[in-house]
Design a protein around this motif. Sequence first.
Motif, short mmCIF file in Angstrom:
data_model
loop_
_atom_site.label_atom_id
_atom_site.label_comp_id
_atom_site.label_asym_id
_atom_site.label_seq_id
_atom_site.Cartn_x
_atom_site.Cartn_y
_atom_site.Cartn_z
N UNK A 143 35.29 47.65 35.83
CA UNK A 143 36.04 48.70 36.51
C UNK A 143 37.48 48.23 36.76
N UNK A 144 37.63 46.99 37.20
CA UNK A 144 38.96 46.44 37.46
C UNK A 144 39.78 46.33 36.18
N UNK A 145 39.16 45.94 35.08
CA UNK A 145 39.88 45.82 33.81
C UNK A 145 40.36 47.18 33.31
N UNK A 146 39.61 48.24 33.61
CA UNK A 146 40.00 49.59 33.20
C UNK A 146 41.08 50.17 34.11
N UNK A 147 40.87 50.02 35.43
CA UNK A 147 41.77 50.67 36.39
C UNK A 147 42.97 49.81 36.78
N UNK A 148 42.81 48.50 36.66
CA UNK A 148 43.86 47.59 37.11
C UNK A 148 43.84 47.38 38.61
N UNK A 149 42.83 47.95 39.26
CA UNK A 149 42.73 47.85 40.72
C UNK A 149 41.44 47.13 41.08
N UNK A 150 41.58 46.12 41.91
CA UNK A 150 40.42 45.40 42.41
C UNK A 150 40.19 45.81 43.85
N UNK A 151 38.94 45.84 44.27
CA UNK A 151 38.68 46.16 45.67
C UNK A 151 39.06 45.00 46.57
N UNK A 152 39.39 43.86 45.96
CA UNK A 152 39.82 42.69 46.72
C UNK A 152 41.33 42.57 46.60
N UNK A 153 41.99 42.65 47.73
CA UNK A 153 43.44 42.58 47.75
C UNK A 153 43.95 41.19 47.46
N UNK A 154 45.22 41.10 47.23
CA UNK A 154 45.86 39.80 46.99
C UNK A 154 45.65 38.93 48.22
N UNK A 155 45.12 37.76 48.02
CA UNK A 155 44.92 36.83 49.11
C UNK A 155 43.59 36.95 49.82
N UNK A 156 42.81 38.01 49.53
CA UNK A 156 41.48 38.10 50.14
C UNK A 156 40.65 36.90 49.72
N UNK A 157 39.99 36.27 50.67
CA UNK A 157 39.14 35.13 50.38
C UNK A 157 37.72 35.64 50.18
N UNK A 158 37.19 35.41 49.00
CA UNK A 158 35.85 35.87 48.65
C UNK A 158 34.90 34.69 48.74
N UNK A 159 33.68 34.92 49.18
CA UNK A 159 32.67 33.88 49.27
C UNK A 159 31.40 34.36 48.57
N UNK A 160 30.94 33.57 47.61
CA UNK A 160 29.76 33.93 46.84
C UNK A 160 29.01 32.67 46.41
N UNK A 161 27.75 32.82 46.01
CA UNK A 161 27.06 31.69 45.42
C UNK A 161 27.48 31.54 43.95
N UNK A 162 27.35 30.35 43.43
CA UNK A 162 27.62 30.08 42.02
C UNK A 162 26.59 29.07 41.53
N UNK A 163 26.61 28.82 40.22
CA UNK A 163 25.65 27.90 39.61
C UNK A 163 26.40 26.80 38.87
N UNK A 164 25.87 25.58 38.98
CA UNK A 164 26.48 24.45 38.28
C UNK A 164 25.76 24.17 36.97
#
Length: 143
Positions: free
Chosen positions: A67-88
């Motif tokens: 959606x972001x690649x199509x619209x150019x708009x992310x629901x996360x603003x510049x500087x928003x700190x996101x926290x998620x799990x990831x895998x190594x």
Amino acid sequence: MDLDLYRQIVEGSPDAVILGDREGVIRLWNAGATAIFGFTAEEAIGRSMDLIIPERLRARHWDGYNRTMVTGVSRYGAGDLLAVPAVTKDGRSISIEFTIQMLKGPAGEILGPVAIIRDVTKRFQREKELARRLKELEAKGAR
């Protein structure tokens, strides 16, 4: 500023610097990313970001990403700190925090996001343990 200086900053950062293209293929992977996730640049570049996204979160990630690649708009603003799990690389689940910035080409077209990522697993585990202990103490006090 000299391009070599930028390279030194990105490569020398202890934080991961990862650039994905419009399709979600990794195009930049610095030494910080290797230290955090365990994959070398040679192993990561050219592969999907699924490499570090837990399987259970992939559908949600790609819905938002596309959606972001199509619209150019992310629901996360510049500087928003996101926290998620990831895998190594070795399959461990870690907790990460990151910011993203959309990179644009000369004509304003979206090239893809760059993420600056930090491993916060130890802090997350400490906070979880403190919350558990607080809950225990509150339960004892309520008796």
